[in-house]
Design a protein around this motif. Structure first.
Motif, PDB file in Angstrom:
ATOM      1  N   TRP A 167       0.829  -1.211   0.000  1.00  0.00           N
ATOM      2  CA  TRP A 167       0.000   0.000   0.000  1.00  0.00           C
ATOM      3  C   TRP A 167       0.861   1.259   0.000  1.00  0.00           C
ATOM      4  O   TRP A 167       0.491   2.281  -0.591  1.00  0.00           O
TER       5      TRP A 167
ATOM      6  N   ALA B 120       0.700   4.140  -2.694  1.00  0.00           N
ATOM      7  CA  ALA B 120       0.619   5.550  -2.298  1.00  0.00           C
ATOM      8  C   ALA B 120       1.711   6.372  -2.974  1.00  0.00           C
ATOM      9  O   ALA B 120       1.476   7.503  -3.413  1.00  0.00           O
TER      10      ALA B 120
ATOM     11  N   THR C  51       0.798   6.754  -6.713  1.00  0.00           N
ATOM     12  CA  THR C  51      -0.325   7.685  -6.863  1.00  0.00           C
ATOM     13  C   THR C  51       0.112   9.120  -6.581  1.00  0.00           C
ATOM     14  O   THR C  51      -0.302  10.054  -7.271  1.00  0.00           O
TER      15      THR C  51
ATOM     16  N   GLY D  75      -6.968   0.620  -5.927  1.00  0.00           N
ATOM     17  CA  GLY D  75      -5.850   1.361  -6.491  1.00  0.00           C
ATOM     18  C   GLY D  75      -6.225   2.113  -7.753  1.00  0.00           C
ATOM     19  O   GLY D  75      -5.804   3.249  -7.959  1.00  0.00           O
TER      20      GLY D  75
ATOM     21  N   ALA E  24      -8.149   5.192  -6.769  1.00  0.00           N
ATOM     22  CA  ALA E  24      -7.249   6.225  -6.248  1.00  0.00           C
ATOM     23  C   ALA E  24      -6.509   6.915  -7.387  1.00  0.00           C
ATOM     24  O   ALA E  24      -6.367   8.149  -7.402  1.00  0.00           O
TER      25      ALA E  24
ATOM     26  N   THR F  13      -6.700  11.008  -8.800  1.00  0.00           N
ATOM     27  CA  THR F  13      -5.550  11.883  -9.046  1.00  0.00           C
ATOM     28  C   THR F  13      -5.524  12.368 -10.489  1.00  0.00           C
ATOM     29  O   THR F  13      -5.206  13.530 -10.759  1.00  0.00           O
TER      30      THR F  13
END
Length: 514
Positions: free
Chosen positions: A16, A20, A23, A142, A145, A149
């Motif tokens: 994760w 992160a 992203t 994912g 996310a 963005t």
């Protein structure tokens, strides 16, 4: 049966953290596409650039990103994922500092080219991290996310850039990347393991295609941006740029036939569905990047808005996009792709045509309805087109298709900015001459109006200057209306291409594409 009974695989903390990091890198790159838009009038004034030259600050980033996106997968294989992302983030930040300390247009453009290239490679790599580090059951999280963005980065850019410009300095719109990059580096070091570099892959690269893509796009951009100002082929610069463009295209096509794995697989465009999707992606880029550039320019020039106020107006389109993003799974299952893409393009065209009725007295409130509509239209069109990209080609070509679609969309943005510069210059001149011709110097009403202006301004010469400013303001407003009208009509012209789209397979998971 045994496999089905096994408990679902779950991603650990390091996975994760890697997601992160990917992203965050993609967000930083997409944010900087538009972070200069609302601050552009201020930046132009401080580095001594004209309004038409200022488009280079936005265009340079997009062109470099077009070159970078198809190269991301190959660079990742050469360097290893963690090393590649660390280098990209570090160099992106270094070029951000170059932009922040720039005092001339040339230095600013060089910085934006570097930003665009190293930011461009971070965007598709974020999807690679999601695919490699998350199990299939958790990949939709994912993908969502990343989708947020991709949508919110360009929308938040003008707002953040505007706030920094008004409250601190425009330089910090670029220096902002320093702390973000530090956080990104920590996440990458913790979340991804080191992979050895594979330097032998350098020999396998499509160097003809890389050279051709760079020369072709670079030459074409200069040709379009400066052609009008340099009187086209009367200028030796434009003749050279035309030659460089043709040479670059030649190298690109040479790479298509000679390379084992071309840098960008153009033959995919021969597929009826994917070719249609790529053209609609080009149109999408024209409208997305064109409007996010033109609206702040109009508000700063004619409505007297500062950078922060312009950024708030641009942000409006992100509200419906963010809300609809939560309904992605339902939308993909319930709405036919042809209806969704057609409706999205029609809404975006309507929003552009709605903005083609501005007056010199228009303010940010004139864009409220059109911006909200634009947000709805862009999420429908972009969401379903991104799925069509992956579904319209064999699985082995999905990465190439994704890169080609992203390049097409950015190319649309680059062409839009170049076209806006040309159209604005030509239409302002035309409308100014027409307005001047309508004012008869022997007309009593014109003489009375000038006399009144002269009295209020304190001298007859000041009255003449004031009416000249009014003519320029009205001509500029009409030129902006023409720009919005062209964008609306270009979008409507792409609508028939939805007939070539095939329905998405039932029950297929959402695919991610930049």
């Amino acid at each position: 049966m045994t496999a089905a009974a096994d408990p679902p695989q779950r991603a650990d903390l390091s996975a994760w953290l890697a997601v992160a990091a990917g992203t965050l890198g993609a967000f930083m790159a997409t944010l900087d596409i538009s972070i200069v838009n609302s601050a552009l009038p201020t930046i132009q004034g401080e580095i001594g650039a004209s309004g038409t030259e200022g488009t280079w600050i936005a265009t340079a980033y997009l062109v470099a990103e077009i070159v970078a996106i198809p190269m991301a997968g190959w660079l990742q294989r050469v360097l290893g994922l963690r090393t590649f992302l660390l280098m990209a983030a570090g160099l992106f930040t270094a070029f951000s500092v170059v932009c922040g300390v720039a005092t001339t247009l040339v230095v600013m453009i060089l910085g934006r080219v570097g930003q665009g290239f190293f930011g461009g490679v971070m965007i598709p790599t974020a999807q690679t991290v999601i695919a490699q580090r998350l199990p299939p059951a958790q990949q939709p999280v994912g993908v969502a996310a990343f989708g947020v963005t991709a949508i919110m980065g360009p929308v938040l850019g003008p707002l953040i850039g505007g706030w920094l410009t008004e409250n601190i300095s425009w330089h910090y719109a670029f220096f902002l990347n320093l702390p973000v990059c530090a956080i990104l580096a920590v996440l990458l070091l913790v979340g991804l393991r080191h992979e050895p570099a594979k330097w032998h892959l350098l020999r396998e690269a499509d160097w003809r295609g890389i050279i051709g893509l760079t020369l072709g796009l670079g030459g074409l951009t200069v040709f379009l941006e400066d052609g009008q100002r340099e009187q086209w082929f009367d200028s030796s610069l434009i003749r050279w740029m035309a030659l460089i463009t043709v040479t670059g295209i030649g190298f690109l096509f040479w790479g298509q036939t000679a390379a084992r794995r071309p840098i960008i697989k153009l033959k995919l465009l021969l597929d009826r569905q994917f070719g249609s999707v790529a053209i609609m992606g080009l149109v999408l880029g024209v409208v997305l990047y064109g409007t996010s550039y033109v609206i702040p320019q109009f508000l700063a020039t004619l409505a007297g808005y500062n950078a922060l106020q312009s950024g708030k107006v641009v942000l409006l389109s992100g509200i419906p996009s963010l809300l609809l993003m939560m309904l992605v799974p339902v939308l993909l299952k319930r709405i036919d792709i042809r209806i969704a893409v057609g409706g999205g393009l029609a809404i975006m065209a309507g929003a552009a045509l709605l903005d083609a009725n501005l007056t010199a007295a228009s303010t940010g409130s004139a864009f409220t309805v059109s911006q909200l509509l634009r947000g709805v239209g862009q999420i429908l069109a972009m969401l379903f087109l991104s799925q069509a990209v992956i579904r319209s080609v064999p699985a082995a070509d999905a990465g190439d298709a994704s890169g080609l679609f992203g390049a097409a969309r950015n190319l649309g943005g680059s062409l839009a900015l170049a076209g806006i510069s040309i159209l604005q210059e030509q239409r302002v001149w035309l409308h100014s001459r027409r307005l001047e011709e309508s004012l008869n110097a022997n007309s009593l009403s014109v003489q009375d109006y000038l006399t009144g202006l002269g009295r209020s301004a304190g001298s007859p010469d000041a009255g003449l200057r004031l009416i000249g400013q009014q003519i320029q303001g009205e001509a500029l407003t009409m030129a902006y209306n023409d720009i919005f009208w062209v964008m609306g009509m270009v979008t409507l012209a792409a609508l028939p291409l939805i007939l070539f789209l095939r329905p998405l397979p039932q029950g297929a998971p959402a695919a991610s594409v930049h």
